[in-house]
Design an enzyme around this catalytic site. Structure first.
Site, mmCIF file in Angstrom:
data_model
loop_
_atom_site.group_PDB
_atom_site.id
_atom_site.type_symbol
_atom_site.label_atom_id
_atom_site.label_comp_id
_atom_site.label_asym_id
_atom_site.label_seq_id
_atom_site.Cartn_x
_atom_site.Cartn_y
_atom_site.Cartn_z
ATOM 1 N N ASP A 56 17.564 1.554 32.668
ATOM 2 C CA ASP A 56 17.018 2.870 32.346
ATOM 3 C C ASP A 56 17.796 3.879 33.180
ATOM 4 O OD1 ASP A 56 15.397 5.264 32.310
ATOM 5 O OD2 ASP A 56 13.715 4.033 31.634
ATOM 6 N N ASN A 83 24.697 9.343 26.177
ATOM 7 C CA ASN A 83 23.922 9.646 24.975
ATOM 8 C C ASN A 83 22.416 9.470 25.157
ATOM 9 O OD1 ASN A 83 23.522 9.867 21.928
ATOM 10 N ND2 ASN A 83 22.824 7.768 22.290
ATOM 11 N N SER A 134 25.036 16.374 23.665
ATOM 12 C CA SER A 134 24.063 17.428 23.916
ATOM 13 C C SER A 134 23.362 17.736 22.599
ATOM 14 C CB SER A 134 24.764 18.653 24.513
ATOM 15 O OG SER A 134 23.848 19.697 24.755
ATOM 16 N N TYR A 148 12.963 20.514 26.645
ATOM 17 C CA TYR A 148 14.158 19.861 26.102
ATOM 18 C C TYR A 148 15.374 20.773 26.269
ATOM 19 C CZ TYR A 148 17.284 17.891 22.529
ATOM 20 O OH TYR A 148 18.365 17.367 21.858
ATOM 21 N N LYS A 152 19.141 20.360 28.176
ATOM 22 C CA LYS A 152 20.415 20.444 27.460
ATOM 23 C C LYS A 152 21.267 21.608 27.966
ATOM 24 C CE LYS A 152 19.960 16.837 24.886
ATOM 25 N NZ LYS A 152 20.812 15.652 25.151
#
Length: 278
Positions: A56, A83, A134, A148, A152
């Protein structure tokens, strides 16, 4: 010439499809997963051209050990793809502290620590390429995705800075920014508890559009992965590549608005300078 890739987040979505396409064309892939089993079918098809590591990205010590193992076992790794990630959906004040911490630990801190783990190995081998997956959400923002977007926007700033730091060592970066794409991203969203106070706001409108399926998903996962591979194969790729018409339109609009606002307040910006010293 066949390449060797190290890719995180390969159990589903773009990471899984990227792994499939690369193996099909004859490349080697070290694929990382949080849970074993989801790539067993590819392992039986491609044998030792696919190696699987389980960790992880939020477990930094384990992740660092696995990265070192990958470079030690395979020698040179040509392309590293960061990713792994997921989305937290809901208005900012609806999210729990635990949800916020998990979102940042996975998408931002986890990505940062993964990139920090691979850099010494890439530097020692004389260079390499890193692809940071991204989103259009690294340059624009939707309501209900505030946490979120924080991750990013954050990882894009980190990568842009690090790219300048490591360019002298032959290491370069590509930031891939897909728009809404037909994967299982929506199904995997971590959703905040809903509250009535946001029902008649843009946050509520987007929640209903997502639930009803009215949100347009124009991006094709296969075409997106092919574009990432093609860009990564280029001798001198751009730092950022936007993927999909939705992403292109939304980012283009946002950048134009930002530039117009910057120019409109140019005098205010310049007024903050010190008086010229004679």
């Amino acid at each position: 010439m066949a390449k060797t890739w190290l890719i995180t987040g390969t159990s589903t979505g773009l990471g899984r499809l990227l792994t499939e396409r690369l193996l099909e064309r004859g490349d080697r892939v070290i694929a990382t997963l949080r849970r074993k089993g989801s790539l067993d079918d590819l392992l039986s098809l491609h044998g030792d051209r696919l190696q699987i590591l389980t960790f992880d990205v939020t477990d930094t010590p384990t992740m660092r050990d696995a990265v070192s193992q990958a470079f030690t076992t395979l020698g040179r790794i040509d392309v590293v793809v960061s990713n792994a990630g997921y989305g937290l959906f809901g208005a900012a004040e609806e999210a729990s502290d635990e949800q916020i911490e998990r979102q940042i630990a996975t998408n931002l801190t986890g990505s940062i620590q993964f990139l920090r783990a691979v850099l010494p190995h890439l530097r020692e081998q004389g260079g390499g390429r890193i692809v940071q997956v991204s989103s259009e959400g690294g340059q624009i923002a939707y309501p209900s995705f505030s946490l979120y977007h924080a991750t990013k926007w954050g990882i894009e700033g980190f990568v842009e800075s690090v790219a300048k730091e490591v360019a002298p060592f032959g290491i370069d970066f590509v930031i891939a920014e897909p728009g809404p794409t037909a994967t299982h991203f929506a199904e995997g969203l971590d959703r905040t508890p809903t509250t009535t106070i946001y029902e008649d706001t843009p946050a509520g409108e987007l929640r209903r559009a997502l639930a009803s399926g009215d949100l347009a998903i124009k991006g094709d996962a296969g075409n997106t992965v092919d574009a990432i591979i093609n860009i990564t194969d280029m001798p001198n790729p751009p730092l950022r590549i936007t993927l999909g018409s939705t992403a292109y339109d939304s980012i283009s609009h946002a950048l134009k608005e930002r530039l117009e606002s910057l120019e409109a307040y140019k005098e205010v910006a310049l007024s903050a300078d010190r008086d010229e010293v004679t």
